[in-house]
Design a protein around this motif. Structure first.
Motif, PDB file in Angstrom:
ATOM      1  N   ASP A  95       0.820  -1.215   0.000  1.00 11.55           N
ATOM      2  CA  ASP A  95       0.000   0.000   0.000  1.00 11.55           C
ATOM      3  C   ASP A  95       0.854   1.264   0.000  1.00 11.55           C
ATOM      4  O   ASP A  95       0.583   2.223   0.732  1.00 11.55           O
ATOM      5  CB  ASP A  95      -0.966   0.007   1.197  1.00 11.55           C
ATOM      6  CG  ASP A  95      -2.153  -0.915   0.978  1.00 11.55           C
ATOM      7  OD1 ASP A  95      -2.438  -1.241  -0.191  1.00 11.55           O
ATOM      8  OD2 ASP A  95      -2.785  -1.316   1.975  1.00 11.55           O
ATOM      9  N   SER A 136      -1.008  -3.864  -3.586  1.00  8.86           N
ATOM     10  CA  SER A 136      -2.213  -3.293  -2.980  1.00  8.86           C
ATOM     11  C   SER A 136      -2.901  -4.351  -2.129  1.00  8.86           C
ATOM     12  O   SER A 136      -3.336  -5.387  -2.642  1.00  8.86           O
ATOM     13  CB  SER A 136      -3.172  -2.800  -4.069  1.00  8.86           C
ATOM     14  OG  SER A 136      -4.426  -2.494  -3.503  1.00  8.86           O
ATOM     15  N   LYS A 195      -5.733  -3.904  -0.628  1.00  8.83           N
ATOM     16  CA  LYS A 195      -7.163  -3.854  -0.904  1.00  8.83           C
ATOM     17  C   LYS A 195      -7.511  -4.659  -2.157  1.00  8.83           C
ATOM     18  O   LYS A 195      -8.457  -5.449  -2.177  1.00  8.83           O
ATOM     19  CB  LYS A 195      -7.610  -2.402  -1.077  1.00  8.83           C
ATOM     20  CG  LYS A 195      -9.106  -2.249  -1.307  1.00  8.83           C
ATOM     21  CD  LYS A 195      -9.498  -0.779  -1.416  1.00  8.83           C
ATOM     22  CE  LYS A 195     -10.993  -0.636  -1.629  1.00  8.83           C
ATOM     23  NZ  LYS A 195     -11.385   0.801  -1.745  1.00  8.83           N
ATOM     24  N   LYS A 196      -6.706  -4.495  -3.203  1.00 11.00           N
ATOM     25  CA  LYS A 196      -6.939  -5.217  -4.460  1.00 11.00           C
ATOM     26  C   LYS A 196      -6.333  -6.619  -4.429  1.00 11.00           C
ATOM     27  O   LYS A 196      -6.669  -7.449  -5.267  1.00 11.00           O
ATOM     28  CB  LYS A 196      -6.355  -4.435  -5.631  1.00 11.00           C
ATOM     29  CG  LYS A 196      -6.953  -3.046  -5.834  1.00 11.00           C
ATOM     30  CD  LYS A 196      -6.231  -2.331  -6.971  1.00 11.00           C
ATOM     31  CE  LYS A 196      -6.721  -0.909  -7.149  1.00 11.00           C
ATOM     32  NZ  LYS A 196      -5.949  -0.206  -8.198  1.00 11.00           N
ATOM     33  N   CYS A 197      -5.446  -6.849  -3.491  1.00 14.29           N
ATOM     34  CA  CYS A 197      -4.749  -8.125  -3.354  1.00 14.29           C
ATOM     35  C   CYS A 197      -4.001  -8.474  -4.654  1.00 14.29           C
ATOM     36  O   CYS A 197      -4.148  -9.569  -5.204  1.00 14.29           O
ATOM     37  CB  CYS A 197      -5.718  -9.248  -2.991  1.00 14.29           C
ATOM     38  SG  CYS A 197      -4.885 -10.680  -2.270  1.00 14.29           S
TER      39      CYS A 197
END
Length: 516
Positions: A470, A504, A506-508
């Motif tokens: 991140d 990321s 969140k997006k993995c």
């Protein structure tokens, strides 16, 4: 000179001896165990010779003297008394219902009853087993020998199914408790298995069961030592070297790196995997024979349950109680992974009485990594070598952009990864990818405070990679410069390539990189 025959996958001592297969003599230890104690348990990895050991005990207690001609036990044993032997093999069965275990036990007990008779009042399996033991003693005049091979196979196959495991525990505990209730009729008992995780509850009534698994006197009971290999197979070692265009010393070193390295006690002798060793000697090719016979699915189940951080595999410092403990299994997969042969003892701290674990050899390290890669990346089973080959070609040819495109595809979000935590997923996937690259290139990897970096060295290039979670690729590149990661290579003639990468959470997935 007649070429040796190698008993690959042959578990019958009688067949090995009658058909002149090569045999590494373990009979002095067999005699010692048979005459110094009553009940034993031995844990060893699969394909490590446990079934052959059980078969050797069976031939000895059946008084088959002719099979032991020329072996150490021939000079030690003078009586060759014939005992009734009850041999239970739980290996060749699929255990997926309560009935599957009951069925295999019933088949064995029925076979023994055909020989020694049955009492209709004996309604349960444990009562029938007890009755067989008593009648075998009464009819033969000799106490009974009981041999159990792979006692834990039902329990291993039920990992992840608590209800089925509970059923198997209850059934096996009642069945094995007969060894204590009928003790006066029993001459000898020997039980083998891969793991000890069921030992406490399954054998809780059998408090006189002696565990050989970490006993230095019997560490060589299964498997082969360097000394045994040279004493029995030296001619073949020369042929192995010639066939692979290696010197004798190089062939022995490669054999050692690939298949040696098991240690079952602190400061113990190195033990070779016998299945892989014999397969190599028979084919004169260095292969991944142990893994080609199948990797148990329960390993993934354990890692899934624990959400285990894979880089910790070779960082564990554990006690003997921990790696032998049933209580550890539900909290940490390390005991079963160790007992299954994927980790072994690599060091021992005398002050704190702790063991350092690690992969025993190249075959296990490579096989374990390749087995897990499909669960953490978009590489499918059987494609890992091909995918890594493409990686290697990209970095050897100085094509970092193509390399990163492949890595981004591999680390994209996947429905079949075995952890739900994105950071843990990234750390585990990153660990496996760097491991795979390390089998073909020189890789240095560091993890600290959420920072991941990797250095890959080929003949013409050095790649310095910094990973951010991140963050941004630019931040990663700045860190490479600010921390002076390239300075150690200032005098190196190879081209240096710096790569900043962001993952990321969140997006993995990898959502950006920059190459300098």
């Amino acid at each position: 000179m007649e070429q040796q025959k190698y008993p690959i996958g042959i578990q019958s001592f009688e067949k090995i001896r009658k058909e002149n297969f090569a045999y590494v003599d373990k009979t002095a230890l067999v005699y010692r165990l048979a005459n110094e104690g009553n009940y034993y348990f031995l844990s060893r990895p699969r394909r490590f010779g446990k079934s052959l050991l059980i078969s050797t005990f069976e031939a000895y207690f059946l008084g088959q003297r002719e099979l032991f001609e020329g072996l150490a036990i021939e000079k030690l044993e003078h009586e060759w008394t014939v005992f009734p032997v009850l041999h239970l093999d739980l290996n060749n069965q699929k255990y997926d219902t309560p009935e599957s275990l009951l069925q295999i036990l019933d088949v064995n007990v029925s076979y023994w009853e055909d020989r020694y008779g049955r009492n209709e009042k004996e309604a349960t399996l444990s009562l029938r087993f007890a009755g067989v033991i008593r009648r075998a003693f009464e009819q033969s005049g000799q106490r009974v020998v009981i041999l159990v091979d792979e006692y834990d196979k039902p329990l291993l196959q039920a990992i992840g199914n608590e209800a089925l495991q509970a059923e198997y525990h209850a059934t096996l505990k009642a069945f094995y408790s007969v060894l204590k209730t009928q003790d006066r009729y029993i001459r000898f008992g020997f039980l083998t298995g891969v793991t000890k995780f069921g030992k406490v509850s399954v054998f809780s009534d059998l408090n006189n069961l002696f565990d050989l698994s970490m006993d230095d006197r019997y560490q060589t009971l299964c498997g082969m030592t360097e000394e045994e290999i040279h004493a029995n197979f030296d001619d073949t070692l020369h042929r192995l070297a010639e066939h692979n265009r290696l010197s004798y010393e190089e062939a022995c070193r490669k054999l050692r790196l690939r298949y040696d390295g098991y240690h079952f006690v602190e400061n113990g002798v190195g033990i070779y995997n016998p299945f892989s060793l014999l397969s190599t000697l028979a084919t004169l090719k260095f292969g991944s024979y142990w893994f080609e016979t199948g990797t148990p699915s329960y390993l993934v189940e354990l890692l899934k349950q624990d959400r285990y951080l894979l880089p910790n595999l070779t960082e564990e410092q554990v006690s003997a109680d921990f790696i032998n403990s049933i209580d550890s299994v539900s909290k940490n997969p390390i005991p079963v992974i160790y007992q299954s042969g994927y980790l072994t003892i690599k060091g021992y701290d005398d002050e704190f009485e702790t063991y350092r674990l690690g992969f025993p050899n190249q075959e296990v390290e490579e096989g374990f990594t390749r087995y897990l890669v499909p669960f953490y990346t978009h590489i499918h089973q059987g494609e890992s070598v091909f995918s890594i080959q493409q990686f290697i070609q990209d970095i050897r040819n100085g094509q970092p952009e193509r390399f990163m495109q492949r890595m981004a595809t591999m680390l994209s979000d996947t429905d079949y990864r075995i952890v739900g935590d994105a950071e843990l997923y990234f750390q585990n996937a990153f660990y496996l990818i760097s491991k795979m690259l390390g089998f073909y290139t020189e890789v240095e990897r560091t993890t600290s405070d959420g920072r991941m970096d990797m250095v890959i060295k080929t003949r013409d290039y050095i790649y310095i990679m910094e990973f951010k979670l991140d963050g941004t690729p630019q931040e990663a590149l700045r860190q490479i410069e600010d921390k002076g990661y390239a300075k150690p290579f200032g005098m190196d003639t190879r081209k240096i390539c710096r790569i900043g990468v962001n993952f990321s959470l969140k997006k993995c997935c990898i959502d950006g990189w920059e190459i300098a």
